[in-house]
Write a protein that holds these residues in place. Sequence first.
Motif, mmCIF file in Angstrom:
data_model
loop_
_atom_site.group_PDB
_atom_site.id
_atom_site.type_symbol
_atom_site.label_atom_id
_atom_site.label_comp_id
_atom_site.label_asym_id
_atom_site.label_seq_id
_atom_site.Cartn_x
_atom_site.Cartn_y
_atom_site.Cartn_z
ATOM 1 N N SER A 298 0.815 -1.210 0.000
ATOM 2 C CA SER A 298 0.000 0.000 0.000
ATOM 3 C C SER A 298 0.850 1.262 0.000
ATOM 4 O O SER A 298 1.950 1.298 0.564
ATOM 5 C CB SER A 298 -0.920 0.001 1.237
ATOM 6 O OG SER A 298 -1.770 1.121 1.237
ATOM 7 N N ASN A 299 0.323 2.286 -0.625
ATOM 8 C CA ASN A 299 0.867 3.640 -0.561
ATOM 9 C C ASN A 299 -0.227 4.580 -1.029
ATOM 10 O O ASN A 299 -1.018 4.217 -1.904
ATOM 11 C CB ASN A 299 2.111 3.805 -1.435
ATOM 12 C CG ASN A 299 2.860 5.109 -1.147
ATOM 13 O OD1 ASN A 299 2.305 6.055 -0.601
ATOM 14 N ND2 ASN A 299 4.119 5.153 -1.528
ATOM 15 N N GLN A 300 -0.287 5.780 -0.469
ATOM 16 C CA GLN A 300 -1.331 6.717 -0.858
ATOM 17 C C GLN A 300 -0.882 7.582 -2.039
ATOM 18 O O GLN A 300 -1.052 8.794 -2.048
ATOM 19 C CB GLN A 300 -1.753 7.549 0.355
ATOM 20 C CG GLN A 300 -2.596 6.722 1.314
ATOM 21 C CD GLN A 300 -2.979 7.437 2.588
ATOM 22 O OE1 GLN A 300 -2.522 7.090 3.668
ATOM 23 N NE2 GLN A 300 -3.832 8.439 2.472
ATOM 24 N N LYS A 301 -0.327 6.901 -3.013
ATOM 25 C CA LYS A 301 0.013 7.507 -4.300
ATOM 26 C C LYS A 301 0.030 6.399 -5.338
ATOM 27 O O LYS A 301 0.533 5.310 -5.073
ATOM 28 C CB LYS A 301 1.373 8.208 -4.257
ATOM 29 C CG LYS A 301 1.704 8.951 -5.558
ATOM 30 C CD LYS A 301 3.064 9.565 -5.548
ATOM 31 C CE LYS A 301 3.311 10.388 -6.818
ATOM 32 N NZ LYS A 301 3.102 9.603 -8.053
ATOM 33 N N GLY A 302 -0.527 6.677 -6.486
ATOM 34 C CA GLY A 302 -0.522 5.695 -7.550
ATOM 35 C C GLY A 302 0.791 5.712 -8.318
ATOM 36 O O GLY A 302 1.599 6.630 -8.198
ATOM 37 N N GLY A 303 1.012 4.681 -9.105
ATOM 38 C CA GLY A 303 2.163 4.626 -9.988
ATOM 39 C C GLY A 303 3.495 4.390 -9.325
ATOM 40 O O GLY A 303 4.546 4.717 -9.888
ATOM 41 N N VAL A 304 3.480 3.813 -8.127
ATOM 42 C CA VAL A 304 4.739 3.605 -7.399
ATOM 43 C C VAL A 304 5.204 2.149 -7.435
ATOM 44 O O VAL A 304 6.245 1.821 -6.871
ATOM 45 C CB VAL A 304 4.618 4.073 -5.926
ATOM 46 C CG1 VAL A 304 4.320 5.557 -5.857
ATOM 47 C CG2 VAL A 304 3.548 3.271 -5.175
ATOM 48 N N GLY A 305 4.425 1.287 -8.083
ATOM 49 C CA GLY A 305 4.835 -0.117 -8.210
ATOM 50 C C GLY A 305 4.144 -1.076 -7.264
ATOM 51 O O GLY A 305 4.684 -2.160 -6.989
ATOM 52 N N LYS A 306 2.960 -0.726 -6.788
ATOM 53 C CA LYS A 306 2.260 -1.618 -5.855
ATOM 54 C C LYS A 306 1.901 -2.950 -6.513
ATOM 55 O O LYS A 306 2.187 -4.019 -5.961
ATOM 56 C CB LYS A 306 0.996 -0.929 -5.310
ATOM 57 C CG LYS A 306 1.244 0.270 -4.427
ATOM 58 C CD LYS A 306 -0.032 0.754 -3.755
ATOM 59 C CE LYS A 306 -1.081 1.204 -4.742
ATOM 60 N NZ LYS A 306 -0.672 2.429 -5.489
ATOM 61 N N THR A 307 1.258 -2.875 -7.660
ATOM 62 C CA THR A 307 0.834 -4.111 -8.334
ATOM 63 C C THR A 307 2.037 -4.943 -8.756
ATOM 64 O O THR A 307 2.056 -6.165 -8.567
ATOM 65 C CB THR A 307 -0.035 -3.782 -9.557
ATOM 66 O OG1 THR A 307 -1.217 -3.088 -9.122
ATOM 67 C CG2 THR A 307 -0.438 -5.045 -10.295
ATOM 68 N N THR A 308 3.051 -4.297 -9.308
ATOM 69 C CA THR A 308 4.267 -5.013 -9.698
ATOM 70 C C THR A 308 4.900 -5.706 -8.500
ATOM 71 O O THR A 308 5.339 -6.855 -8.586
ATOM 72 C CB THR A 308 5.284 -4.038 -10.322
ATOM 73 O OG1 THR A 308 4.722 -3.498 -11.525
ATOM 74 C CG2 THR A 308 6.596 -4.735 -10.639
ATOM 75 N N THR A 309 4.925 -5.015 -7.362
ATOM 76 C CA THR A 309 5.508 -5.601 -6.152
ATOM 77 C C THR A 309 4.722 -6.827 -5.697
ATOM 78 O O THR A 309 5.306 -7.879 -5.409
ATOM 79 C CB THR A 309 5.543 -4.550 -5.025
ATOM 80 O OG1 THR A 309 6.426 -3.479 -5.413
ATOM 81 C CG2 THR A 309 6.025 -5.152 -3.717
ATOM 82 N N ALA A 310 3.406 -6.709 -5.647
ATOM 83 C CA ALA A 310 2.580 -7.827 -5.187
ATOM 84 C C ALA A 310 2.690 -9.024 -6.127
ATOM 85 O O ALA A 310 2.890 -10.165 -5.688
ATOM 86 C CB ALA A 310 1.123 -7.379 -5.056
ATOM 87 N N VAL A 311 2.573 -8.778 -7.430
ATOM 88 C CA VAL A 311 2.618 -9.878 -8.403
ATOM 89 C C VAL A 311 3.994 -10.539 -8.424
ATOM 90 O O VAL A 311 4.110 -11.772 -8.479
ATOM 91 C CB VAL A 311 2.238 -9.373 -9.807
ATOM 92 C CG1 VAL A 311 2.508 -10.442 -10.861
ATOM 93 C CG2 VAL A 311 0.769 -8.974 -9.848
ATOM 94 N N THR A 312 5.053 -9.724 -8.359
ATOM 95 C CA THR A 312 6.399 -10.286 -8.425
ATOM 96 C C THR A 312 6.716 -11.126 -7.195
ATOM 97 O O THR A 312 7.256 -12.244 -7.310
ATOM 98 C CB THR A 312 7.447 -9.171 -8.578
ATOM 99 O OG1 THR A 312 7.129 -8.378 -9.731
ATOM 100 C CG2 THR A 312 8.841 -9.767 -8.738
ATOM 101 N N LEU A 313 6.389 -10.613 -6.013
ATOM 102 C CA LEU A 313 6.630 -11.399 -4.802
ATOM 103 C C LEU A 313 5.799 -12.678 -4.799
ATOM 104 O O LEU A 313 6.277 -13.748 -4.392
ATOM 105 C CB LEU A 313 6.315 -10.560 -3.562
ATOM 106 C CG LEU A 313 7.279 -9.407 -3.278
ATOM 107 C CD1 LEU A 313 6.764 -8.557 -2.110
ATOM 108 C CD2 LEU A 313 8.683 -9.926 -2.963
ATOM 109 N N ALA A 314 4.566 -12.573 -5.282
ATOM 110 C CA ALA A 314 3.710 -13.765 -5.354
ATOM 111 C C ALA A 314 4.303 -14.797 -6.298
ATOM 112 O O ALA A 314 4.302 -16.004 -6.014
ATOM 113 C CB ALA A 314 2.309 -13.378 -5.807
#
Length: 261
Positions: A7-23
């Motif tokens: 989580s972060n209160q700003k978009g475009g920082v790599g949240k989805t990439t982080t979650a998918v890559t770690l998964a």
Amino acid sequence: MRVWAVSNQKGGVGKTTTAVTLAGLLSQRGYRVLLVDMDPHGSMTSYLGYDPEGDGSSIYSLFHAGSGSVSAMVRGTRFDNLSIFTASTALATLDRQLGTQDGKGLVIARGLSQVSEDYDFALLDCPPTLGVLMVNALAACHYLLVPVQSEFLALKGLDRMMRTISMMNHARMSPIPYLIVPTLYDRRTRAASQALENMKARYAQALWNGIIPVDTQFREASRAGSPISYFAPRARGTLAYSELLEALLSLDKLDLEVATG
């Protein structure tokens, strides 16, 4: 099952990439992993081949189904050991629909408890705004990752996120352990190095000592609908997230031992 929120209160920082890559990395190690897309934009859902505007069960269904079966709502992927609880664009209406209804901050925690024996890890991809979805994720998680793009404006989102964590800690029985992860780091730019130095000066104790670099392979992996660790095992991004995973497994184990000791 260990629950990690991203989580972060700003978009475009790599949240989805982080979650998918770690998964992806966890699944390749044989762990059973559930990805949970809590962002109305549905980027993770689209990444793994589902339509956030389509019919069928989603996180939105859980908020309206009460005690519905989570295992029946979860969908498979083409990757072994990796499943997804998809998002729906209708999630954008939840705050208006639910208002201040009691108990709606624990919907995700209760839902995940139904499948706690089915998975080793659940990774929650959060929206960039503070609302019922982010509150649910922070209430449910055992560990929080805060990706921060290595640029000045992203630090403003980090400041807001720190205030949100402080607020949530007052409502939880125990503080949320968290790790700040510098992402999209471009060694060639002065702005990136200055932003990283700023993070070190202000959040040294909570800052991961590595960086996630800019890597065009992330975009190519996303286009292929694949975690980068499957798509490009030796890419710079894959290696960086592998280092992050090692740190997380050690930190989360340590926090678990402290909590139970």
